[in-house]
Design an enzyme around this catalytic site. Sequence first.
Site, PDB file in Angstrom:
ATOM      1  N   VAL A  27     -23.072 -10.547  -9.075  1.00 26.63           N
ATOM      2  CA  VAL A  27     -23.121  -9.615  -7.942  1.00 26.63           C
ATOM      3  C   VAL A  27     -23.861  -8.329  -8.346  1.00 26.63           C
ATOM      4  CG1 VAL A  27     -21.737  -8.284  -6.298  1.00 26.63           C
ATOM      5  CG2 VAL A  27     -21.031 -10.601  -6.917  1.00 26.63           C
ATOM      6  N   GLU A  53     -21.309  -1.357 -13.866  1.00 26.04           N
ATOM      7  CA  GLU A  53     -20.227  -1.519 -14.850  1.00 26.04           C
ATOM      8  C   GLU A  53     -19.845  -2.991 -14.820  1.00 26.04           C
ATOM      9  OE1 GLU A  53     -18.806   0.728 -16.859  1.00 26.04           O
ATOM     10  OE2 GLU A  53     -19.870   2.505 -16.163  1.00 26.04           O
ATOM     11  N   CYS A  87     -11.691  -5.909 -18.158  1.00 27.51           N
ATOM     12  CA  CYS A  87     -13.097  -6.053 -18.564  1.00 27.51           C
ATOM     13  C   CYS A  87     -13.294  -5.830 -20.050  1.00 27.51           C
ATOM     14  CB  CYS A  87     -13.974  -5.095 -17.772  1.00 27.51           C
ATOM     15  SG  CYS A  87     -13.481  -3.379 -17.967  1.00 27.51           S
TER      16      CYS A  87
HETATM   17  P1  NAD Z   1     -14.730  -8.890  -7.241  1.00 23.90           P
HETATM   18  O1  NAD Z   1     -14.779 -10.330  -6.894  1.00 23.90           O
HETATM   19  O2  NAD Z   1     -13.644  -8.053  -6.663  1.00 23.90           O
HETATM   20  O3  NAD Z   1     -16.148  -8.282  -6.893  1.00 23.90           O
HETATM   21  C1  NAD Z   1     -16.459  -6.911  -7.106  1.00 23.90           C
HETATM   22  C2  NAD Z   1     -16.944  -6.312  -5.819  1.00 23.90           C
HETATM   23  O4  NAD Z   1     -18.158  -6.950  -5.430  1.00 23.90           O
HETATM   24  C3  NAD Z   1     -15.973  -6.473  -4.658  1.00 23.90           C
HETATM   25  O5  NAD Z   1     -15.831  -5.223  -3.992  1.00 23.90           O
HETATM   26  C4  NAD Z   1     -16.618  -7.522  -3.784  1.00 23.90           C
HETATM   27  O6  NAD Z   1     -16.342  -7.350  -2.420  1.00 23.90           O
HETATM   28  C5  NAD Z   1     -18.091  -7.341  -4.067  1.00 23.90           C
HETATM   29  N1  NAD Z   1     -18.843  -8.583  -3.879  1.00 23.90           N
HETATM   30  C6  NAD Z   1     -18.450  -9.835  -4.224  1.00 23.90           C
HETATM   31  N2  NAD Z   1     -19.406 -10.732  -3.915  1.00 23.90           N
HETATM   32  C7  NAD Z   1     -20.425 -10.039  -3.359  1.00 23.90           C
HETATM   33  C8  NAD Z   1     -21.718 -10.395  -2.823  1.00 23.90           C
HETATM   34  N3  NAD Z   1     -22.134 -11.659  -2.822  1.00 23.90           N
HETATM   35  N4  NAD Z   1     -22.504  -9.407  -2.355  1.00 23.90           N
HETATM   36  C9  NAD Z   1     -22.077  -8.124  -2.369  1.00 23.90           C
HETATM   37  N5  NAD Z   1     -20.879  -7.728  -2.855  1.00 23.90           N
HETATM   38  C10 NAD Z   1     -20.060  -8.662  -3.332  1.00 23.90           C
HETATM   39  O7  NAD Z   1     -14.584  -8.665  -8.810  1.00 23.90           O
HETATM   40  P2  NAD Z   1     -15.233  -9.514  -9.977  1.00 23.90           P
HETATM   41  O8  NAD Z   1     -16.710  -9.384  -9.967  1.00 23.90           O
HETATM   42  O9  NAD Z   1     -14.614 -10.855 -10.062  1.00 23.90           O
HETATM   43  O10 NAD Z   1     -14.662  -8.641 -11.182  1.00 23.90           O
HETATM   44  C11 NAD Z   1     -14.520  -9.160 -12.432  1.00 23.90           C
HETATM   45  C12 NAD Z   1     -15.749  -8.841 -13.263  1.00 23.90           C
HETATM   46  O11 NAD Z   1     -15.912  -7.438 -13.315  1.00 23.90           O
HETATM   47  C13 NAD Z   1     -15.616  -9.286 -14.704  1.00 23.90           C
HETATM   48  O12 NAD Z   1     -16.857  -9.757 -15.145  1.00 23.90           O
HETATM   49  C14 NAD Z   1     -15.247  -8.009 -15.418  1.00 23.90           C
HETATM   50  O13 NAD Z   1     -15.584  -7.998 -16.785  1.00 23.90           O
HETATM   51  C15 NAD Z   1     -16.034  -7.006 -14.650  1.00 23.90           C
HETATM   52  N6  NAD Z   1     -15.416  -5.707 -14.758  1.00 23.90           N
HETATM   53  C16 NAD Z   1     -16.099  -4.726 -15.373  1.00 23.90           C
HETATM   54  C17 NAD Z   1     -15.506  -3.492 -15.514  1.00 23.90           C
HETATM   55  C18 NAD Z   1     -16.197  -2.362 -16.195  1.00 23.90           C
HETATM   56  O14 NAD Z   1     -15.711  -1.250 -16.092  1.00 23.90           O
HETATM   57  N7  NAD Z   1     -17.318  -2.563 -16.845  1.00 23.90           N
HETATM   58  C19 NAD Z   1     -14.217  -3.273 -15.039  1.00 23.90           C
HETATM   59  C20 NAD Z   1     -13.572  -4.312 -14.402  1.00 23.90           C
HETATM   60  C21 NAD Z   1     -14.178  -5.527 -14.244  1.00 23.90           C
END
Ligand code: NAD
Length: 466
Positions: free
Chosen positions: A197, A215, A249
């Site tokens: 994403v 992030e 993360c």
């Molecule tokens: P998620 O599925 O909640 O997605 C994150 C956001 O992206 C959400 O608000 C969602 O609505 C949006 N989203 C999802 N698909 C989308 C699309 N096709 N188009 C536009 N927006 C879209 O969360 P996730 O990605 O599963 O989170 C987990 C990942 O995040 C892991 O890889 C983790 O390591 C990473 N992470 C990083 C940090 C950091 O601070 N670096 C912190 C937490 C999580």
Amino acid sequence: MSAAASRTIPDTVAAVRRAFDAGVTKPLAWRLAQLQALRQLLIECAADFEAALQEDLGKNPTESQIAELGFVVGEIDHMTRHLRRWLRPRRVTVPGALLPARASTILEPLGAVLVIAPWNYPVQLLLAPLVGALAAGNAVVLKPSELAPATSAAMARLLPQYLDPRAVAVVEGGVPETTELLAHRWDHIFYTGNGRVGRIVAAAAAEHLTPVTLELGGKSPVYVDESADLAATARRLAWGKFMNAGQTCVAPDYVLAERAVASRLATALGDALRELYGSDPAQSADYGRIVDDRHHSRLTSLLGSGTIAVGGGHDAQTRYLAPTVLLDVPRDSPVMEEEIFGPILPIVVVDGLDDAIAVIRSGDKPLALYVFSERASVRRRILTETSSGAVGFGIPAAHLAVAGLPFGGVGDSGHGAYHGERSLRTFSHEKAVLRKPLAPDTMRLVYPPYTEAKDSFARGLLRRLG
Ligand code: NAD
């Protein structure tokens, strides 16, 4: 339904931009008042957020205080304490050839910014960026994750009661709503989540040349050698890995260790886990649950890599997956392919430090890298021969609680950073300001027509004073 909730996305975006353009968000007094209001929200509505986090992720309220609500309060207090000083113009040395003159930089707000958060720390990862965005004087639209629906609903309901609704709005929803938000022109997009994403966000931002902070995540490795106290190492690893059921993360993703260390560490991890969560973590009020069925079945399918040394139990009904340690995990097994993001810790046997460094370097640049070794030479080699967002010696995950350290990734784990002063800078433009009096007009030395004297000035003096 509140007025804000009934607004369409274009109306919401237009409203916060209007507030920014009208100058609502710029005064320092407004920024400090918003930060205090956010603090008040986190204190007065703590029970609402704790209940939502319990519902979404089975989070224990104490853990919610440490890693979510209390964390953001700490960021607010740190920002409030230093903001006035951080906003002061910074004097910059002017090259002699330009004197007399004064140069400085000032921080100016970017404008209307979008913060998109994931589900795993749905309070911290939505509101810690908000602290930076408000402190910098921006108008903000927040998009919480649809995978933590109770927390998302609490945000949409409670935030407008505390923060200035002209300049701060919450838009709930999933892919369609986020896609619609991303089509608008923003002055900054701050995205936390997965790299797939992240690429979508970066591509949408590129349409408007909007700067982004990404992030992201990835596999954060751990290296343990025989010089480390394995019981203490195991306790630290068990805490950092299995907090929030491994859905962190910066959680240790896998361990690299020599064979003799690997089996002793697995035993020590079993002991540490009993200390933390008792003999049956399913009964522990302190152990979380997997966020949804899809992630639960993805994770249980990884249990076949190597052999199960600790844990392995799971229950689809309650989305429980025991804290699990895998031994003898081949380097090409499924659990080593992608970020695990759950309570499974594989231990991969390496043939010494060179081999460990080669394994780390063969993957994407990690968000964090952890080393447990009493040897300074080992720590120095890992620090200088690998690249990662952060390095933790003797402790996983806790670097993000040090407000003075920038928090962010490198390469595939993201770009840009925040926390503390870095948050303020992330959401600001550092504007260059040069002021030179009109008299005396020393610039005559560089105006045409170019004479021999001006030529030698250009070749000599100008360079020496530069
Ligand atoms: P998620 O599925 O909640 O997605 C994150 C956001 O992206 C959400 O608000 C969602 O609505 C949006 N989203 C999802 N698909 C989308 C699309 N096709 N188009 C536009 N927006 C879209 O969360 P996730 O990605 O599963 O989170 C987990 C990942 O995040 C892991 O890889 C983790 O390591 C990473 N992470 C990083 C940090 C950091 O601070 N670096 C912190 C937490 C999580």
